[in-house]
Motif scaffolding. Structure first.
Motif, PDB file in Angstrom:
ATOM      1  N   ALA A 199       0.767  -1.242   0.130  1.00 56.21           N
ATOM      2  CA  ALA A 199      -0.010   0.034  -0.607  1.00 56.21           C
ATOM      3  C   ALA A 199       0.675   1.300  -0.341  1.00 56.21           C
ATOM      4  O   ALA A 199       0.794   2.085  -0.565  1.00 56.21           O
ATOM      5  N   PHE A 200       1.959   0.749   0.768  1.00 55.57           N
ATOM      6  CA  PHE A 200       3.090   2.972   0.903  1.00 55.57           C
ATOM      7  C   PHE A 200       3.595   2.176  -0.115  1.00 55.57           C
ATOM      8  O   PHE A 200       3.851   3.978  -0.965  1.00 55.57           O
ATOM      9  N   LYS A 201       3.919   1.490  -0.886  1.00 50.39           N
ATOM     10  CA  LYS A 201       5.583   1.601  -1.656  1.00 50.39           C
ATOM     11  C   LYS A 201       4.693   1.578  -3.194  1.00 50.39           C
ATOM     12  O   LYS A 201       5.308   2.470  -4.365  1.00 50.39           O
ATOM     13  N   HIS A 202       3.700   1.284  -3.336  1.00 49.99           N
ATOM     14  CA  HIS A 202       3.107   0.965  -4.840  1.00 49.99           C
ATOM     15  C   HIS A 202       1.926   2.078  -4.650  1.00 49.99           C
ATOM     16  O   HIS A 202       1.784   2.355  -6.112  1.00 49.99           O
ATOM     17  N   ARG A 203       1.202   1.957  -3.940  1.00 55.73           N
ATOM     18  CA  ARG A 203      -0.148   3.301  -3.806  1.00 55.73           C
ATOM     19  C   ARG A 203       0.251   4.641  -2.712  1.00 55.73           C
ATOM     20  O   ARG A 203      -0.551   5.050  -2.998  1.00 55.73           O
ATOM     21  N   GLY A 204       1.052   4.800  -2.172  1.00 51.60           N
ATOM     22  CA  GLY A 204       1.447   5.704  -2.039  1.00 51.60           C
ATOM     23  C   GLY A 204       0.826   6.485  -0.278  1.00 51.60           C
ATOM     24  O   GLY A 204       0.692   6.828   0.291  1.00 51.60           O
ATOM     25  N   LEU A 205      -0.025   5.153   0.085  1.00 43.60           N
ATOM     26  CA  LEU A 205      -0.981   5.227   1.206  1.00 43.60           C
ATOM     27  C   LEU A 205      -0.420   4.523   2.421  1.00 43.60           C
ATOM     28  O   LEU A 205       0.895   4.028   2.891  1.00 43.60           O
ATOM     29  N   LEU A 206       0.328   5.950   3.282  1.00 40.22           N
ATOM     30  CA  LEU A 206       0.856   5.382   4.449  1.00 40.22           C
ATOM     31  C   LEU A 206       0.337   4.226   5.510  1.00 40.22           C
ATOM     32  O   LEU A 206      -1.269   4.765   5.371  1.00 40.22           O
ATOM     33  N   PRO A 207       1.273   3.835   6.830  1.00 41.13           N
ATOM     34  CA  PRO A 207       0.342   2.849   7.222  1.00 41.13           C
ATOM     35  C   PRO A 207      -0.444   3.546   8.217  1.00 41.13           C
ATOM     36  O   PRO A 207      -0.366   4.453   8.374  1.00 41.13           O
ATOM     37  N   ASP A 208      -1.788   3.486   8.888  1.00 40.10           N
ATOM     38  CA  ASP A 208      -2.737   3.489  10.259  1.00 40.10           C
ATOM     39  C   ASP A 208      -1.373   2.927  11.691  1.00 40.10           C
ATOM     40  O   ASP A 208      -0.934   1.801  11.391  1.00 40.10           O
ATOM     41  N   THR A 209      -1.482   4.430  12.212  1.00 39.90           N
ATOM     42  CA  THR A 209       0.236   3.138  13.816  1.00 39.90           C
ATOM     43  C   THR A 209      -0.239   2.721  14.198  1.00 39.90           C
ATOM     44  O   THR A 209       0.313   1.523  14.716  1.00 39.90           O
ATOM     45  N   ALA A 210      -1.976   2.998  14.668  1.00 41.66           N
ATOM     46  CA  ALA A 210      -2.399   1.644  15.963  1.00 41.66           C
ATOM     47  C   ALA A 210      -1.979   0.933  14.968  1.00 41.66           C
ATOM     48  O   ALA A 210      -2.123  -0.296  16.367  1.00 41.66           O
TER      49      ALA A 210
END
Length: 271
Positions: free
Chosen positions: A116-127
């Motif tokens: 999600a982050f590498k290919h779509r630029g979506l930052l992870p949900d920290t919690a």
């Protein structure tokens, strides 16, 4: 305290496998502060990328070491996916089906956050994701312990040192550092370097104590910073003056005095 037990456990590991395990350990060690529930999403993403690379190295290493069968899905020839590698390794390491599923779910969560982050630029949900780094490190540790009889974090660069005396001395040096005994650690490192220089296939063109810009350039091809080489030469020369013979006693003053010069030349600061 240092022992050679872990080295003995790793003797039968293929060199390319051991290199991957060492690289994975290095990636884990290079990470920064621990994550918490209030860490920034970008910090979590950085750790996710790092531990995913480490996990992939370990999974590839274990499948190669044990010749594990990897069930690839779909048609055509391709490299196995991260999760296909994970399934093959966990099938070999886990006797409890429930434990295998739990570990597979953790690796799948890691993989989804990374994609999600590498290919779509979506930052992870920290919690929901900050625990991934520590959880996956624990998983890799336990899998290596079961299959290799040595956990991942017990494997480091000393595992590939074949010279027994140098390996033992460097292990002891690490123990001294952990105990705050820095002078004693320096002595052990110096003795290990001399042993390698004398008894292994070191650069034969080096003349200890003799300054040479040509030698400095040649040494740069071996990873040595040219400006450091002259200090290294003085180091070995002073050591040789403090020894009765190649197999005799070592001069403590020479080791400490020249060792300080080496440390300064590398801009090495003891904690």
């Amino acid at each position: 305290p240092y022992t050679d037990r872990h080295y003995d456990d790793l003797v039968n590991i293929q060199p390319n496998v051991l290199n991957r395990l060492i690289a994975a350990r290095h990636l884990i060690d290079s990470s920064e502060q621990e994550l918490t529930a209030i860490s920034t999403p970008l910090s979590v993403a950085q750790k996710v990328l790092l531990v995913h690379d480490a996990a992939e190295l370990v999974l590839l290493a274990l499948t190669a070491q044990f010749g594990l069968h990897i069930a690839t899905r779909g048609k055509g020839q391709r490299d196995p996916s991260f999760m296909e590698l994970a399934e093959a390794v966990l099938k070999a390491s886990e006797s409890d089906a429930g434990e295998a599923v739990s570990k597979l779910d953790l690796l799948n969560h890691l993989n989804q956050v990374r994609v999600a982050f590498k290919h779509r630029g979506l930052l992870p949900d920290t919690a929901s994701s900050y625990h991934l780094f520590s959880g996956v490190v624990d998983l890799l540790n336990s899998v290596c312990a079961r299959l290799l009889e040595t956990s991942l974090l017990e494997i480091d660069q000393t595992a590939v040192i074949q010279h027994e005396q140098a390996r033992t001395l460097l292990g002891l040096a690490r123990t001294h550092i952990e105990q705050g005994e820095y002078k004693e650690s320096l002595e052990k490192v110096a003795l290990a370097l001399v042993g390698v220089f004398w008894f292994m296939q070191g650069p034969s063109f080096i003349t200890p104590g003799a300054a040479s810009s040509e030698d400095a350039l040649l040494l740069s091809g071996r990873g040595m910073i040219p400006r450091v080489s002259s200090r290294c030469k003085s180091f070995f020369h002073a050591l040789s003056q403090g020894m009765t013979s190649p197999h005799g006693s070592y001069g403590k003053r020479a080791i400490l005095a020249t060792g300080r010069g080496i440390m300064q030349s590398f801009a090495f600061v003891l904690p």
